[in-house]
Motif scaffolding. Structure first.
Motif, PDB file in Angstrom:
ATOM      1  N   GLN A   6       0.830  -1.200   0.000  1.00 40.52           N
ATOM      2  CA  GLN A   6       0.000   0.000   0.000  1.00 40.52           C
ATOM      3  C   GLN A   6       0.869   1.255   0.000  1.00 40.52           C
ATOM      4  O   GLN A   6       0.550   2.247  -0.671  1.00 40.52           O
ATOM      5  N   LEU A   7       1.973   1.192   0.764  1.00 37.14           N
ATOM      6  CA  LEU A   7       2.899   2.333   0.809  1.00 37.14           C
ATOM      7  C   LEU A   7       3.508   2.586  -0.565  1.00 37.14           C
ATOM      8  O   LEU A   7       3.606   3.744  -1.007  1.00 37.14           O
ATOM      9  N   ILE A   8       3.911   1.523  -1.267  1.00 35.41           N
ATOM     10  CA  ILE A   8       4.493   1.672  -2.601  1.00 35.41           C
ATOM     11  C   ILE A   8       3.467   2.259  -3.562  1.00 35.41           C
ATOM     12  O   ILE A   8       3.788   3.108  -4.412  1.00 35.41           O
ATOM     13  N   LEU A   9       2.220   1.834  -3.436  1.00 32.76           N
ATOM     14  CA  LEU A   9       1.155   2.385  -4.283  1.00 32.76           C
ATOM     15  C   LEU A   9       0.983   3.883  -4.026  1.00 32.76           C
ATOM     16  O   LEU A   9       0.841   4.672  -4.967  1.00 32.76           O
ATOM     17  N   VAL A  10       1.021   4.253  -2.758  1.00 35.83           N
ATOM     18  CA  VAL A  10       0.914   5.672  -2.397  1.00 35.83           C
ATOM     19  C   VAL A  10       2.096   6.457  -2.963  1.00 35.83           C
ATOM     20  O   VAL A  10       1.930   7.569  -3.491  1.00 35.83           O
ATOM     21  N   ILE A  11       3.302   5.881  -2.890  1.00 37.45           N
ATOM     22  CA  ILE A  11       4.492   6.541  -3.429  1.00 37.45           C
ATOM     23  C   ILE A  11       4.355   6.749  -4.936  1.00 37.45           C
ATOM     24  O   ILE A  11       4.656   7.825  -5.463  1.00 37.45           O
ATOM     25  N   SER A  12       3.863   5.732  -5.645  1.00 31.20           N
ATOM     26  CA  SER A  12       3.706   5.830  -7.098  1.00 31.20           C
ATOM     27  C   SER A  12       2.675   6.886  -7.476  1.00 31.20           C
ATOM     28  O   SER A  12       2.895   7.698  -8.383  1.00 31.20           O
ATOM     29  N   VAL A  13       1.540   6.887  -6.776  1.00 33.34           N
ATOM     30  CA  VAL A  13       0.493   7.863  -7.066  1.00 33.34           C
ATOM     31  C   VAL A  13       0.980   9.274  -6.728  1.00 33.34           C
ATOM     32  O   VAL A  13       0.758  10.223  -7.496  1.00 33.34           O
ATOM     33  N   THR A  14       1.659   9.415  -5.595  1.00 28.61           N
ATOM     34  CA  THR A  14       2.197  10.720  -5.197  1.00 28.61           C
ATOM     35  C   THR A  14       3.225  11.206  -6.208  1.00 28.61           C
ATOM     36  O   THR A  14       3.273  12.394  -6.557  1.00 28.61           O
ATOM     37  N   LYS A  89      12.155  -1.038  -4.304  1.00 29.47           N
ATOM     38  CA  LYS A  89      10.726  -0.819  -4.573  1.00 29.47           C
ATOM     39  C   LYS A  89      10.346   0.650  -4.402  1.00 29.47           C
ATOM     40  O   LYS A  89       9.536   1.184  -5.175  1.00 29.47           O
ATOM     41  N   ILE A  90      10.918   1.299  -3.410  1.00 28.49           N
ATOM     42  CA  ILE A  90      10.631   2.721  -3.200  1.00 28.49           C
ATOM     43  C   ILE A  90      11.106   3.529  -4.404  1.00 28.49           C
ATOM     44  O   ILE A  90      10.389   4.388  -4.938  1.00 28.49           O
ATOM     45  N   ASN A  91      12.335   3.240  -4.862  1.00 30.56           N
ATOM     46  CA  ASN A  91      12.881   3.962  -6.000  1.00 30.56           C
ATOM     47  C   ASN A  91      12.112   3.665  -7.283  1.00 30.56           C
ATOM     48  O   ASN A  91      11.794   4.571  -8.064  1.00 30.56           O
ATOM     49  N   VAL A  92      11.809   2.403  -7.507  1.00 32.53           N
ATOM     50  CA  VAL A  92      11.057   2.012  -8.699  1.00 32.53           C
ATOM     51  C   VAL A  92       9.634   2.573  -8.637  1.00 32.53           C
ATOM     52  O   VAL A  92       9.060   2.936  -9.662  1.00 32.53           O
ATOM     53  N   GLY A  93       9.076   2.655  -7.429  1.00 24.83           N
ATOM     54  CA  GLY A  93       7.747   3.247  -7.273  1.00 24.83           C
ATOM     55  C   GLY A  93       7.731   4.699  -7.727  1.00 24.83           C
ATOM     56  O   GLY A  93       6.797   5.136  -8.410  1.00 24.83           O
ATOM     57  N   MET A  94       8.764   5.448  -7.348  1.00 25.81           N
ATOM     58  CA  MET A  94       8.862   6.849  -7.795  1.00 25.81           C
ATOM     59  C   MET A  94       9.008   6.931  -9.309  1.00 25.81           C
ATOM     60  O   MET A  94       8.375   7.766  -9.971  1.00 25.81           O
ATOM     61  N   THR A  95       9.838   6.048  -9.865  1.00 25.72           N
ATOM     62  CA  THR A  95      10.041   6.044 -11.307  1.00 25.72           C
ATOM     63  C   THR A  95       8.784   5.636 -12.055  1.00 25.72           C
ATOM     64  O   THR A  95       8.468   6.187 -13.114  1.00 25.72           O
ATOM     65  N   THR A  96       8.039   4.684 -11.508  1.00 27.54           N
ATOM     66  CA  THR A  96       6.785   4.256 -12.137  1.00 27.54           C
ATOM     67  C   THR A  96       5.806   5.421 -12.239  1.00 27.54           C
ATOM     68  O   THR A  96       5.175   5.630 -13.284  1.00 27.54           O
ATOM     69  N   GLY A  97       5.676   6.181 -11.162  1.00 22.07           N
ATOM     70  CA  GLY A  97       4.808   7.356 -11.190  1.00 22.07           C
ATOM     71  C   GLY A  97       5.249   8.351 -12.244  1.00 22.07           C
ATOM     72  O   GLY A  97       4.427   8.923 -12.972  1.00 22.07           O
ATOM     73  N   TYR A  98       6.569   8.555 -12.354  1.00 19.87           N
ATOM     74  CA  TYR A  98       7.089   9.481 -13.358  1.00 19.87           C
ATOM     75  C   TYR A  98       6.823   8.975 -14.773  1.00 19.87           C
ATOM     76  O   TYR A  98       6.395   9.750 -15.649  1.00 19.87           O
ATOM     77  N   LEU A  99       7.075   7.687 -15.017  1.00 14.85           N
ATOM     78  CA  LEU A  99       6.903   7.139 -16.366  1.00 14.85           C
ATOM     79  C   LEU A  99       5.451   7.229 -16.830  1.00 14.85           C
ATOM     80  O   LEU A  99       5.176   7.578 -17.985  1.00 14.85           O
ATOM     81  N   ILE A 100       4.516   6.936 -15.937  1.00 12.61           N
ATOM     82  CA  ILE A 100       3.100   7.029 -16.291  1.00 12.61           C
ATOM     83  C   ILE A 100       2.723   8.482 -16.554  1.00 12.61           C
ATOM     84  O   ILE A 100       1.996   8.798 -17.506  1.00 12.61           O
ATOM     85  N   SER A 101       3.238   9.382 -15.728  1.00 12.80           N
ATOM     86  CA  SER A 101       2.993  10.811 -15.931  1.00 12.80           C
ATOM     87  C   SER A 101       3.537  11.267 -17.278  1.00 12.80           C
ATOM     88  O   SER A 101       2.862  11.977 -18.035  1.00 12.80           O
TER      89      SER A 101
END
Length: 262
Positions: A6-14, A89-101
């Protein structure tokens, strides 16, 4: 879904929302105050300017975090396939949010920043990152890939100089071009033997076969696709760098000859 997922999901969305905010609000506001030339750009150029500004910020944040993990995270260095993927996972979560954006912006502003190679790049990366975030597998290799982000600031700066009217033979442009070629080669090309030797070292092991066939396919296919594009980009950068150096040398020789003639 467990608490950490859930935390990783929040990181990606944020991350997604943050990069959208940076693109639409922060970059235009800062750019008008830092670079007067921004106001003279065409609308399409402003779109790409903001996109590249956000790209540079993402590259610096994720790249530094990636380097820290690579140097100090013993868990993934000892077990590159199934080591504790928490930091990755934290780093990839941030990158995932950026890539989708960024994908959303590419499609929405296709006439300004549309590029099929970037779409393929982003989709290949997201496909591979799904297995990292969803199953915690291959953390070392996912993190290693993020080293490539260190080349992004120089690539973007080259474009900034171009739209601001800097001559290709100007000192700032030449310095940035040399730095871009060197950094791009170091973090995307020179590291290939290390990456694939590490891949080969785990091939056929128990840890390797614990990765499902679709996960192995995502890992290997995405790696090859990304590196084919990296080689293509390196070729373009090397040719551009050579042309600029040759042009600058000719300009210098011409200036010296004119000085002697006078």
């Amino acid at each position: 879904m467990d608490l950490f997922s859930q935390l990783i999901l929040v990181i990606s969305v944020t991350s997604f929302l943050s990069f959208q905010w940076l693109f639409h609000r922060v970059s235009p506001w800062v750019s008008t105050r830092v670079s007067p030339g921004f106001l003279r750009l065409a609308d399409k150029q402003k779109v790409e300017w903001n996109s590249r500004t956000v790209s540079t910020l993402h590259a610096l944040v994720v790249g530094l975090f990636c380097l820290y993990i690579l140097l100090f995270d013993d868990a993934i260095n000892e077990d590159p396939v199934w080591g504790d993927p928490t930091l990755v996972k934290i780093n990839v979560g941030m990158t995932t949010g950026y890539l989708i954006s960024d994908l959303l912006l590419i499609f929405y502003y296709w006439k300004a920043i549309g590029d099929k190679f970037f779409v393929v790049h982003h989709l290949a990366a997201l496909y591979a990152y799904y297995y990292v975030l969803g199953h915690g597998m291959l953390p070392y290799f996912a993190n290693f890939r993020l080293l490539a982000e260190f080349s992004t600031p120089c690539v973007n700066q080259r474009w900034f100089f171009e739209v601001l009217g800097y001559s290709k033979s100007s000192r700032p442009n030449i310095a940035n071009g040399m730095a871009m070629a060197v950094v791009f080669f170091l973090v995307r090309i020179a590291v290939m033997p290390l990456y694939y030797s590490r891949m080969w070292s785990v091939y056929g092991t128990e840890a390797f076969y614990r990765v499902p066939p679709e996960g192995r396919a995502a890992w290997i296919i995405s790696s090859i696709c990304l590196d084919v594009m990296n080689v293509m980009w390196m070729h373009k950068i090397a040719r551009g760098c050579y042309k600029v150096m040759r042009s600058a040398r000719r300009h210098k020789v011409g200036t010296q000859e004119n000085g002697k003639a006078e």
